[in-house]
Structures are given as structure tokens and as C-alpha cells.
Design an enzyme around this catalytic site. Structure first.
Site, PDB file in Angstrom:
ATOM      1  N   SER A 195      57.459  62.218  38.273  1.00 39.61           N
ATOM      2  CA  SER A 195      57.299  62.481  36.841  1.00 39.61           C
ATOM      3  C   SER A 195      57.065  61.187  36.085  1.00 39.61           C
ATOM      4  O   SER A 195      57.652  60.158  36.413  1.00 39.61           O
ATOM      5  CB  SER A 195      58.564  63.141  36.282  1.00 39.61           C
ATOM      6  N   GLU A 199      60.918  53.518  31.207  1.00 41.53           N
ATOM      7  CA  GLU A 199      60.389  54.669  31.948  1.00 41.53           C
ATOM      8  C   GLU A 199      61.434  55.241  32.880  1.00 41.53           C
ATOM      9  O   GLU A 199      61.588  56.459  32.996  1.00 41.53           O
ATOM     10  CB  GLU A 199      59.139  54.251  32.735  1.00 41.53           C
ATOM     11  N   ASP A 240      50.832  54.126  38.746  1.00 42.53           N
ATOM     12  CA  ASP A 240      52.280  54.294  38.942  1.00 42.53           C
ATOM     13  C   ASP A 240      52.540  55.517  39.815  1.00 42.53           C
ATOM     14  O   ASP A 240      53.556  56.179  39.691  1.00 42.53           O
ATOM     15  CB  ASP A 240      52.958  54.435  37.565  1.00 42.53           C
ATOM     16  N   ASP A 291      60.345  48.043  33.586  1.00 45.27           N
ATOM     17  CA  ASP A 291      61.742  48.278  33.983  1.00 45.27           C
ATOM     18  C   ASP A 291      61.767  48.851  35.395  1.00 45.27           C
ATOM     19  O   ASP A 291      60.772  49.395  35.879  1.00 45.27           O
ATOM     20  CB  ASP A 291      62.473  49.203  33.003  1.00 45.27           C
ATOM     21  N   HIS A 304      99.563  66.994  42.555  1.00 49.23           N
ATOM     22  CA  HIS A 304      99.974  66.806  43.943  1.00 49.23           C
ATOM     23  C   HIS A 304      99.408  67.992  44.728  1.00 49.23           C
ATOM     24  O   HIS A 304      99.672  69.146  44.403  1.00 49.23           O
ATOM     25  CB  HIS A 304     101.497  66.770  44.016  1.00 49.23           C
ATOM     26  N   HIS A 310      55.151  50.292  33.397  1.00 44.35           N
ATOM     27  CA  HIS A 310      56.534  49.995  32.977  1.00 44.35           C
ATOM     28  C   HIS A 310      57.091  48.816  33.753  1.00 44.35           C
ATOM     29  O   HIS A 310      56.930  48.725  34.977  1.00 44.35           O
ATOM     30  CB  HIS A 310      57.442  51.220  33.080  1.00 44.35           C
ATOM     31  N   THR A 342      96.643  62.398  48.546  1.00 45.31           N
ATOM     32  CA  THR A 342      96.715  63.858  48.501  1.00 45.31           C
ATOM     33  C   THR A 342      96.729  64.315  47.054  1.00 45.31           C
ATOM     34  O   THR A 342      97.755  64.264  46.382  1.00 45.31           O
ATOM     35  CB  THR A 342      97.971  64.352  49.239  1.00 45.31           C
TER      36      THR A 342
HETATM   37  N1  BES Z   1      56.404  55.972  39.218  1.00 46.88           N
HETATM   38  C1  BES Z   1      57.391  56.986  39.219  1.00 46.88           C
HETATM   39  C2  BES Z   1      56.836  58.383  39.264  1.00 46.88           C
HETATM   40  C3  BES Z   1      56.010  58.726  40.461  1.00 46.88           C
HETATM   41  C4  BES Z   1      56.274  58.198  41.712  1.00 46.88           C
HETATM   42  C5  BES Z   1      54.974  59.607  40.313  1.00 46.88           C
HETATM   43  C6  BES Z   1      55.480  58.537  42.800  1.00 46.88           C
HETATM   44  C7  BES Z   1      54.209  59.956  41.389  1.00 46.88           C
HETATM   45  C8  BES Z   1      54.451  59.412  42.639  1.00 46.88           C
HETATM   46  C9  BES Z   1      58.266  56.810  37.983  1.00 46.88           C
HETATM   47  O1  BES Z   1      58.643  55.484  37.775  1.00 46.88           O
HETATM   48  C10 BES Z   1      59.543  57.579  38.155  1.00 46.88           C
HETATM   49  O2  BES Z   1      60.289  57.266  39.035  1.00 46.88           O
HETATM   50  N2  BES Z   1      59.792  58.550  37.289  1.00 46.88           N
HETATM   51  C11 BES Z   1      61.029  59.266  37.290  1.00 46.88           C
HETATM   52  C12 BES Z   1      61.204  60.008  36.010  1.00 46.88           C
HETATM   53  C13 BES Z   1      62.077  59.326  35.015  1.00 46.88           C
HETATM   54  C14 BES Z   1      62.274  60.203  33.809  1.00 46.88           C
HETATM   55  C15 BES Z   1      63.390  58.861  35.564  1.00 46.88           C
HETATM   56  C16 BES Z   1      61.051  60.280  38.387  1.00 46.88           C
HETATM   57  O3  BES Z   1      59.998  60.794  38.787  1.00 46.88           O
HETATM   58  O4  BES Z   1      62.150  60.566  38.857  1.00 46.88           O
HETATM   59 MN    MN Z   2      57.059  54.230  37.991  1.00 49.03          MN
HETATM   60 MN    MN Z   3      60.372  55.097  39.180  1.00 45.34          MN
END
Ligand code: BES
Ligand code: MN
Ligand code: MN
Length: 467
Positions: A407, A161, A188, A97, A221, A95, A323
Site C-alpha cells: 500500500s 509514508e 517504491d 522515512d 494470581h 519517502h 504465574t
Molecule cells: N513501498 C511500500 C509499499 C509496497 C511495497 C508496495 C512493495 C508494493 C510493493 C511502502 O513503503 C509500505 O511499506 N507501505 C505500507 C503502508 C503504510 C501505511 C505503513 C504497507 O504497505 O504496509
Molecule cells: Mn515504500
Molecule cells: Mn515500506
């Protein structure tokens, strides 16, 4: 007299990398300069420019059918090199992004001006995932130039992603033929360390949602009404705090029902991985770790479901004091899931539970965001064995199988929609500060990855031919 020297693949790889070292780095820097933040619409053009850059580099490296494919969101970059219908096919996923760079003031150098310090590249996306997927484009170029590409390659580099790949499911469904492959290869994820190379064999799923607690119909308030009307921040805090018990188990009824417990042998194997608790605490500047009772740190991050608060807000957070008894308080919550939990089911259980613990003096709304399913990748497949052999040859050490905590929602979808399994051959480190300020990627890892990938193809093609 002439001596005909045939170089081994490893020698060819080393020679090519040496010759092109500086350019490999310059190009990655160009890619890192695009602030391709998918979460924020103000970066839309930068996202498109990053996609075009990736497409151009795929073309230059020798890919055919290169396309920036429109989706309902950020585009997917596709490219392929088909060398023969009888050859196996690898689908490379990555990815382009990145996560938002905030908080900006904590960066030592600006997130989109890549800078080298102490042999490491500092930039948003340096490791996650620009630095990692770009290794695949350079390894592909290397194989094209040295005429060592031994099987078909397809690239699918997406741009959503980090926001849940919501539009990728449709893209995959609509392009089943185009994406046909024998295995998906992804860099990744993380390794334990360069001295202890490892391969992740699982990813957790995700259920992400937002909750909103509403008390009175307007901000009040706090002197006039305080003490007589429930404060939504106090109520939300209590509700959130009740989601873990004194053993740090999650209290949502049914939450653990489908969780597969590891066998003793699996637990043992998992805990064999080198892990230095003191180093871990030192890296994070914490005095003590925390977690679900009865599980080690590696079990907690790799094999257990969790519930985390990602953000919480309400009331006055500006300069000075005001407040006020606020009308609303909110929080963003994510739950990491493990086999055989499903995102839909956990979202439903959470929603029911959260609504049921709402006291009568407030109203609660639960808004689901996105989800992803957990996966465990096979360790006996040809592709996994090829990755093991490639790493062993490049690092001089057999990789240790580990379970990752992060994830990548599309991995379960590849399995479900295309019937293709994934190999997670990541070269990052957990300490690379993914999603944090000062994200980095070691230049050493970048080149090491470029050297390892062609070996994967060599072994994958050879092992496929044997079977
Ligand atoms: N590359 C990561 C996932 C990751 C990082 C897997 C380190 C294993 C080890 C990925 O870009 C990521 O950050 N995924 C998100 C999920 C997404 C739905 C926002 C995550 O894991 O929070
Ligand atoms: Mn990633
Ligand atoms: Mn990530």
C-alpha cells in the site's frame, strides 16, 4: 577530417553513469546512514537531518525552489525544475522515512551502516525507499548535466509514508497549485525479477487498528483465580482465530460486499506472470503455502482483501516464569483492501463485528490507527506507455503488468485531491526484505533504475507532444 558523432540518449546515459558510478553509491550510503525512522520519536533529529540531506542533494542536482516544508509531523522535501510552461510536468514522489530496524539482533551488519555483500547493499531503507527514490535524484542530475531534460520535474519526498502519511493529505490540499502535474511517478514497488521486468498496476488499501480485551481489573494470581475468571489472552486468541473460516475466508459480515471480482480474462492475464512456487517456498523456508480457497498466490496478494495479525501481546513475557492471569491482552491488526472497498467502511464493519463476538466476561476496545484506499493505475495512459517503452529499452524486454500487494496511501489521494494518476515504476524485488531484518537492494538494480528513468522522460515528452 572530423566526424561528428551524435550520441544516442542511451549512450549518454551509460557514459554519465559510468563516470559517476562510485559517487552515486557513496551518496546513497550517506543517505542510508540517517536512521530516519518515522515511527519512533527518538529519531526525530535523524528524520530532520535526512530531509535536509535530500534537499541539499536536490539543490546540487540542479533543482530550484528547494524547500524542507514543515508539516504537523515529519517534513516534506520539495524541489522543481521548470523548463517551459508548454511542456508536460512529472511529479516524482518518494519517502525518506524508513521502518524501525527491529529485531536488531537478526541483522548480519548494522541496519544504518550500509554494507555491500555479494553485489547487494544491506541497510534499512536500501530498497524501501531511499535506494529507489534516490535513483530519481541521480537521473535528474544526469539529465541536467547532459542537457537532456525534456519536460518539467517536481519532487515531493515525504517523511511519514511508513506511518500512514497522516499529515500529507493536508500538505497536498494546501499546495495544489505547487503540485500541479500531468502524472505522478513513483519507484517504491517491486519487479518480478531483473530477467522479468514488470510494472505494478495497482496497490491495495489498508485499514489498520488495534484491539484490547480486558478481563479482571488487575493481574491476578493464576492459581488463586485461574479457571474461575476468563483469561483475556485465551479470549482474544479465540476471537482472532474466528476471523477466518476453514477456507481462510474472512468472516466479518459484509467484508466482501464491495469487492470487485476479476474477469476470467483478467485472472488469466494475472496468472500468466512468471511465478515459481517452489522458489517462493524456498525463499521463505516454508513447506506449504496458505490462503483463501479458490485463488492463486498471485491473486491472493494482488487482488484479494486480507486480514493479518501484526502483533499480539499480554501477560508476562519476561525471563523465566510468572504465574499470572493477566488483566489485558491486545493485538494489532491490518486489513488489505481492494477496489471498491473503503478504509472507513471496513474499519466500521470490523469494529461492529469484533464488538459483537465479545463474550460477556470481557470488555473489548477497538482503536483505529490509519488507513489508505486501494488504487488501480491505468495501463493505457501516455505515462504508462512511456514507462513500458523505457523499461523495454533498458532491459531489452517488455514489462509484464502485475498487481502489487503493498500500500502507498498517498496514491489514492493524488488522484482524489489533484486529479493526477500514478505510474508505479519500481525496481525492487519482493525478496529484498522490505520491513525485515537485512533489507537489501541490488547495486545492479540501483544503476539500472538510474538508466531507465531518463528514458521514461524521453518517451513521456515525445508521446505527450504527439497527443
Ligand atoms: N513501498 C511500500 C509499499 C509496497 C511495497 C508496495 C512493495 C508494493 C510493493 C511502502 O513503503 C509500505 O511499506 N507501505 C505500507 C503502508 C503504510 C501505511 C505503513 C504497507 O504497505 O504496509
Ligand atoms: Mn515504500
Ligand atoms: Mn515500506
Amino acid at each position: 577530417m572530423y566526424v561528428c558523432l551524435k550520441l544516442t540518449l542511451m549512450q549518454e546515459i551509460k557514459a554519465y553513469v559510468k563516470l559517476n558510478k562510485d559517487r552515486f553509491l557513496t551518496e546513497l550510503f550517506e543517505l542510508l546512514r540517517f536512521p530516519s525512522v518515522s515511527a519512533d520519536p527518538k529519531y526525530k533529529n535523524d528524520v530532520l537531518n535526512a530531509a535536509e540531506y535530500v534537499a541539499a542533494k536536490l539543490r546540487q542536482a540542479g533543482a530550484d525552489q528547494v524547500e524542507v516544508c514543515q508539516t504537523a509531523g515529519c517534513p516534506v522535501v520539495y524541489g522543481e525544475k521548470m523548463i517551459g510552461p508548454a511542456k508536460p510536468t512529472v511529479l516524482v514522489y518518494g519517502h525518506y522515512d524508513v521502518q524501525p530496524p527491529d529485531p536488531l539482533e537478526l541483522w548480519k551488519t548494522p541496519p544504518f551502516e550500509p554494507t555491500i555483500r555479494d553485489g547487494k547493499i544491506y541497510a534499512r531503507g536500501a530498497c524501501d525507499d531511499k535506494g529507489q527514490f534516490y535513483m530519481h535524484i541521480k537521473a535528474f542530475e544526469l539529465m541536467m548535466q547532459t542537457q537532456t531534460l525534456s519536460c518539467n520535474i517536481k519532487f515531493m519526498i515525504e517523511g511519514e509514508e511508513e506511518i500512514g502519511s497522516d499529515n500529507l493529505g493536508v500538505f497536498v490540499q494546501q499546495n495544489k497549485e505547487k503540485l500541479k502535474a500531468d502524472v505522478v511517478l513513483i519507484s517504491d514497488t517491486s519487479m518480478i525479477s531483473m530477467e522479468n521486468p514488470s510494472l505494478e498496476t495497482g496497490l491495495r488499501g489498508l485499514s489498520y487498528l488495534e484491539v484490547e480485551v480486558t478481563g479482571p481489573n488487575r493481574d491476578l494470581h493464576s492459581g488463586v483465580y485461574g479457571g474461575a475468571v476468563a483469561n483475556p489472552i485465551t479470549v482474544l486468541s479465540k476471537m482472532i482465530a474466528s476471523l477466518h473460516d476453514e477456507n481462510n475466508h474472512i468472516t466479518i459480515p459484509g467484508f466482501y460486499n464491495d469487492v470487485v471480482e476479476l474477469t476470467e480474462a483478467e485472472k488469466h492475464a494475472l496468472n500468466e506472470a512468471p511465478f515459481d512456487l517452489e522458489e517462493y517456498k524456498k525463499d521463505l523456508a516454508i513447506d506449504e503455502i496458505w490462503g483463501e480457497k479458490g485463488y492463486s498466490t498471485l491473486e491472493r496478494t494482488g487482488t484479494r482483501p486480507t486480514l493479518e495479525l501484526n502483533g499480539i501481546w499480554g501477560g508476562y513475557i519476561g525471563e523465566g516464569a510468572k504465574t499470572v492471569l493477566p488483566s489485558k491482552a491486545s493485538a494489532k491488526i491490518s486489513m488489505r483492501l481492494v477496489p471498491n472497498q473503503t478504509s472507513a467502511q471496513i474499519t466500521e464493519l470490523f469494529t461492529k463485528h469484533f464488538e459483537s463476538i465479545a463474550p460477556p466476561y470481557i470488555k473489548v476496545k477497538v482503536k483505529p490507527h490509519h488507513g489508505g484506499e486501494p488504487v488501480v493505475t491505468p495501463t493505457s495512459s501516455i505515462a504508462f506507455r512511456a514507462a513500458e517503452k523505457a523499461i523495454e529499452e533498458a532491459f531489452g524486454k517488455k514489462p509484464i503488468p502485475t498487481r502489487g500487494g503493498g500500500s502507498i496511501p498517498i496514491v489514492a489521494l493524488f488522484e482524489q485531491e489533484l486529479g493526477i494518476k500514478t505510474v508505479l515504476m519500481g525496481f525492487g524485488l519482493d525478496s529484498d526484505a522490505l520491513h525485515s531484518p537485512n533489507e537489501k537492494y541490488d547495486i545492479f538494480n540501483y544503476y539500472k533504475g538510474i538508466e531507465t528513468i531518463p528514458l521514461f522522460y524521453k518517451y513521456f515528452t515525445a508521446l505527450s507532444a504527439e497527443n
